[in-house]
Enzyme design. Structure first.
Site, short mmCIF file in Angstrom:
data_model
loop_
_atom_site.label_atom_id
_atom_site.label_comp_id
_atom_site.label_asym_id
_atom_site.label_seq_id
_atom_site.Cartn_x
_atom_site.Cartn_y
_atom_site.Cartn_z
N LYS A 67 0.87 -1.18 0.00
CA LYS A 67 0.00 0.00 0.00
C LYS A 67 0.90 1.22 0.00
O LYS A 67 1.81 1.33 0.83
CB LYS A 67 -0.91 0.01 1.23
CG LYS A 67 -1.77 1.28 1.29
CD LYS A 67 -2.91 1.18 2.28
CE LYS A 67 -2.53 1.66 3.65
NZ LYS A 67 -3.72 1.86 4.51
N ARG A 111 -10.67 -2.24 6.74
CA ARG A 111 -9.75 -3.24 7.32
C ARG A 111 -9.41 -2.92 8.77
O ARG A 111 -9.17 -3.80 9.58
CB ARG A 111 -8.51 -3.44 6.45
CG ARG A 111 -7.54 -2.28 6.28
CD ARG A 111 -6.63 -2.13 7.47
NE ARG A 111 -5.32 -1.63 7.16
CZ ARG A 111 -4.59 -0.93 8.03
NH1 ARG A 111 -5.08 -0.57 9.21
NH2 ARG A 111 -3.38 -0.56 7.70
N HIS A 138 -13.15 10.13 12.00
CA HIS A 138 -13.51 9.46 10.74
C HIS A 138 -13.66 7.95 10.90
O HIS A 138 -14.59 7.34 10.37
CB HIS A 138 -12.42 9.78 9.70
CG HIS A 138 -12.64 9.13 8.38
ND1 HIS A 138 -13.64 9.52 7.52
CD2 HIS A 138 -12.00 8.08 7.77
CE1 HIS A 138 -13.60 8.75 6.44
NE2 HIS A 138 -12.63 7.88 6.57
N ASP A 222 -0.87 4.08 16.42
CA ASP A 222 -0.18 3.44 15.30
C ASP A 222 1.13 4.14 14.99
O ASP A 222 1.68 4.00 13.91
CB ASP A 222 -1.09 3.41 14.07
CG ASP A 222 -1.57 4.81 13.68
OD1 ASP A 222 -1.19 5.79 14.36
OD2 ASP A 222 -2.28 4.95 12.67
#
Ligand code: NAD
Length: 321
Positions: A67, A111, A138, A222
């Protein structure tokens, strides 16, 4: 090669398809059949953008790719585009030939929601009734919809730094026929499962805000420095993650590890529970935490599922290479 543009993804992918793809790739990762490659993430020095690549190879599903994308902070204001932009490129694992380009923006939300939903399916108590949401940005509505499908939840409670934004989550709960209540953090003791999905750099959810038996999916952290949950809470919980190497360096566990409260050996890949090589939750009073850091193989898994659906329904465009 095939092209599946961003605009077609919503009509192609379902939450169920994303769930299955993510569950399978977590299982493959834990079984040693799939591995993520080192992540590249760079500041471009242009538009204040962060850009990078997340790749991997799933030898069980035979999916190879990456990605490419990142975060352009001025997109929304200057171009009417969302700030996160990404595209997935898939390659034929037998030949290395490029196979497909698939729009990655909506897939990223699907995902990420699928990951916490898989953790709830495998780790929350079967009798979980109250779902707690921390964060209302979001990703939060995607998270909530996917989570509600995993147990017979009867109520949703939510906390956000700006409580006005919780109205969107109340709507999503309402679509599922469930009541929604905005709470203070102390009110989270009522929750049987909690999802944290903020971009906070300081702990929000404290050890005193969580009841015994709760499952927590920590999805917002993250990046190095981000934190949503008090490190002491991780020390009291049974810990699971998508990938241990990310959990201890850039996931929620980074702070508990730095404080010496837990080590990499205390954290189990969720795929081991899916593969039944780890028992997962072993008691009704146990607190379980899933540290969802987000791995490239998740993106590739859902992109491959979208590609297969696009080919089957005639939506994918074939171009000569
Ligand atoms: P967003 O900008 O739309 O929403 C951010 C949310 O965080 C809002 O609810 C906001 O109120 C809250 N927040 C921000 N700073 C805070 C603070 N200091 N204290 C308390 N709350 C705070 O972002 P989003 O797209 O919904 O993403 C949320 C987080 O999830 C981000 O950190 C993003 O990087 C992360 N994310 C993780 C994965 C993964 O795979 N784990 C995937 C996508 C996004």
């Amino acid at each position: 090669m095939w092209i599946v543009p961003e605009g077609e993804i919503a009509g192609l992918m379902t939450r169920e398809a994303a769930f299955d793809a993510v569950e399978q790739v977590f299982a493959a990762m834990a079984g040693g059949a799939a591995c993520n490659f080192p992540v590249v993430r760079e500041a471009l020095g242009h538009e204040e953008a962060l850009y990078g690549f997340k790749g991997g190879f799933d030898g069980a599903g035979m999916v190879l790719g990456l990605k490419a994308g990142g975060y352009w902070p001025h997109n929304a204001a200057r171009r009417g585009l969302i700030n996160h932009q990404s595209s997935v490129f898939l390659f034929d694992p037998d030949s290395g030939q490029v196979k497909a380009m698939v729009g990655g923006n909506l897939l990223t939300a699907l995902r990420t929601a699928a990951a916490s939903a898989v953790s709830i399916r495998h780790l929350a108590r079967d009798d979980a009734k109250v779902l707690g949401m921390i964060g209302a940005g979001h990703q939060a509505a995607f998270q909530l919809r996917a989570a509600l499908e995993q147990r017979d939840f009867e109520k949703v409670i939510g906390w956000n730094r700006n409580p006005g934004k919780l109205a969107r989550l109340a709507e999503v709960a309402g679509e599922a026929g469930l009541p929604f209540e905005a709470v203070e953090l102390e009110g989270m003791v009522e929750a049987d499962a909690i999802i944290t999905i903020t971009s906070s750099f300081a702990p929000i959810l404290g050890a005193g805000h969580v009841s015994p038996g709760t499952h927590i999916a920590c999805m917002g952290t993250d990046t190095v420095g981000k934190q949503e949950v008090e490190a002491e809470l991780l020390a009291r919980a049974t810990l699971f993650t998508d990938e241990v190497a990310q959990s201890v360096t850039l996931g929620e566990a980074q702070h508990a590890v730095a404080a010496g409260l837990v080590g990499a050996g205390d954290i189990t890949p969720l795929g081991a529970v899916i593969n039944a090589t780890h028992p997962g939750r072993t008691g009704a009073e146990e607190i379980t935490i899933f540290d969802g850091t987000g791995v490239g193989l998740q993106d590739l898994a859902v992109a491959d599922a979208a590609l297969q659906r696009a080919i089957a329904t005639g939506i994918a465009t074939k171009v000569k290479i």
